[in-house]
Design an enzyme around this catalytic site. Structure first.
Site, PDB file in Angstrom:
ATOM      1  CG  HIS A   1       8.358  15.211   2.679  1.00 34.36           C
ATOM      2  ND1 HIS A   1       8.679  16.239   1.826  1.00 34.36           N
ATOM      3  CD2 HIS A   1       7.295  15.646   3.401  1.00 34.36           C
ATOM      4  CE1 HIS A   1       7.865  17.260   2.027  1.00 34.36           C
ATOM      5  NE2 HIS A   1       7.017  16.934   2.982  1.00 34.36           N
TER       6      HIS A   1
ATOM      7  CB  SER B   1       8.085  18.419   5.480  1.00 39.84           C
ATOM      8  OG  SER B   1       7.430  19.119   6.511  1.00 39.84           O
TER       9      SER B   1
ATOM     10  CE  LYS C   1       5.087  16.651   0.360  1.00 43.92           C
ATOM     11  NZ  LYS C   1       4.164  17.628  -0.121  1.00 43.92           N
TER      12      LYS C   1
END
Lengths: 403, 80
Positions: free
Chosen positions: A214, A186, A245
């Site tokens: 991610h 990240s 996300k």
């Protein structure tokens, strides 16, 4: 040291990172959201360039409608855990759908991504077991390791040879070790060398968990993450990830081909002792997963934006933390420089993340952008022109090696 | 593998002296209190020690080590 003294030292750190504009870059208030990519910060309209909203689905009309319908039909909250209050049909449907997406039979949904790591690592490992984790792992992985009470060994970030050495040192214990890595890290946006890690894992007979927080919706032909992109799905034992996300919701999950995953429900404290995801959250997440599957063009748009921003920043002469990725990190020569740059970007109408030690690896200070499929080419141009006003970093010797 | 506490201490002192730019280091030196090392520096120091002695030092072992002497003992225990 008194209980409050520890907080006093946090206050000192906080005073230390006030920007010239009088803002503390950590936990900035977004006064109003205007779209997935725009908001009001400190009274001005800014482009949001650091939100992890990779597919831009937070304002997707279908996701909103699904959430609203569930809110009306099932109410605002579940008022407790699934163990005590029971599962709603939506919880089970989401588990079926995320399992189906990965093509594996088993899935478990947690209330956040952080809890997914705590819950999985804590349930799988205990005293006497060994966890072998990448040194740059996210805090949720470190905290899950602590919760487990297992022996925790770190290997050098993205260094398969070091992982191999450490598993070799474990001898016969390596066969019962759980290796943990991330799809995309990240901070710098770099990817794990997964094919090599899978080969090493097989050689030692260890198990492997990959955190795709991610990379879900970002990597792989179907958007499953690095496991898919690297072509090693069958070599991975557990995939954990987040709905917060690319899916624009909140919640975490683990999927696996191992039937034992179902037993985690009965042993995982972060699963048992927290409220289950709310009906609206579950419904919008399910719809977002369906959108991810039926609109691969979102992933294409995302990567077009990545190419535009990465290429633009490189052409401007900036040193980037990794190869093109939806997480782009610019290394700055000092924390103060990064802080000044952060404020300058905000003044130019662009919000990015400021990342300083100890959250960053190797003591570096970063300006971190995360790119969204919802950014328009014009917005990327505006982001680039804001960056054009920053000094080019002269990195101290040694840090360039991180690139 | 017989590695003496003395050799571990010497190696550790050598690393710490370069890390802290010449501060005095003894067995009772506190890594954080006396040398002001932050968690990242301690991590890096440990990785260097791990390479030097071909050993993996579990994170949980480090949490209990406050002084240079504690660390020497921990490494020695892992090696023997």
């Amino acid at each position: 040291m008194g209980l409050f003294d520890k907080l006093a030292s946090a206050a000192a750190v906080r005073r230390d990172v006030v920007s010239v504009g009088g803002l503390v870059p950590f936990g900035v208030t977004v006064e109003r959201l205007l779209s997935p990519t725009e908001g009001l910060v400190a009274g001005r309209r800014v482009i949001l360039g650091g939100t992890n909203n990779y597919l831009g689905l937070t304002f997707d009309q279908d996701c909103i409608e699904a959430g609203v319908a569930a809110l009306r039909a099932e109410g605002t909250g579940t008022t407790g855990s699934r163990m005590a209050n029971g599962s709603y049909a939506g919880h089970l449907a989401l588990e079926r759908e995320i399992a189906d997406f990965y093509g594996w039979p088993h899935a478990i949904v947690f209330s956040t991504g952080y809890l997914a790591n705590l819950g999985m690592i804590g349930a799988l490992a205990g005293p006497g077991d060994v966890l072998v984790i990448d040194g740059d792992s996210h805090a949720s992985i470190y905290d899950g390791c602590r919760l487990s009470g297992a022996e925790v060994i770190r290997f050098r970030h993205n260094n398969p040879a070091d992982l191999d050495r450490r598993l070799t040192r474990l001898g016969s214990q390596a066969r019962n070790a759980l290796v943990i890595v991330e799809g995309i890290y990240s901070m710098l946006g770099d990817q794990a060398p997964l094919a090599e890690i899978v080969a090493i894992k097989h050689r030692h007979g260890a198990l492997l968990m990959v955190d795709e927080a991610h990379s879900l919706g970002v990597l792989g032909e179907q958007g499953r993450g690095l496991c898919e992109a690297a072509g090693v799905m069958e070599g991975v034992d557990f995939v954990v990830g987040t709905f917060s996300k690319s899916l624009g919701g909140v919640g975490g999950f683990c999927v696996s081909a191992h039937a034992e995953l179902g037993l985690v429900r009965y042993t995982s404290r972060p699963y048992i002792f927290t409220a289950s995801p709310s009906p609206a959250t579950v419904a919008s997440t399910r719809e977002a997963l369906a959108v991810l599957r039926r609109q691969p063009q979102l992933r294409e748009r995302l990567w077009q934006n990545v190419t535009q921003l990465h290429g633009g920043l490189t052409a401007l002469g900036f040193v980037l933390g990794a190869a093109p990725s939806p997480v782009l990190a610019l290394m700055r020569e000092s924390r103060d420089q990064a802080l000044a740059d952060w404020q300058q970007l905000l003044d130019a109408g662009v919000y990015v993340n400021l990342m300083v030690p100890p959250a960053t690896p190797g003591g570096i200070s970063l300006l971190r952008c995360s790119i969204s499929a919802a950014h328009t080419p014009e917005q990327i141009k505006l982001i680039l022109s804001a960056f054009a006003g920053l000094p080019r970093a002269q990195l101290p010797t040694g840090q360039a090696a991180l690139v | 593998m017989a590695v003496s506490a003395q050799r571990i201490l010497e190696t550790l002192k050598e690393r710490l002296t370069s890390l802290t730019e010449g501060k005095d280091v003894a067995a009772d030196t506190d890594l954080v209190g006396d040398l002001g090392l932050d968690s990242l520096q301690i991590m890096e120091l440990l990785m260097e020690m791990e390479d030097s002695f071909d050993v993996s030092i579990p994170v949980n072992v480090i949490a209990d080590a406050r002084t240079v002497g504690d660390l020497v003992l921990a490494v020695q225990k892992l090696l023997n």
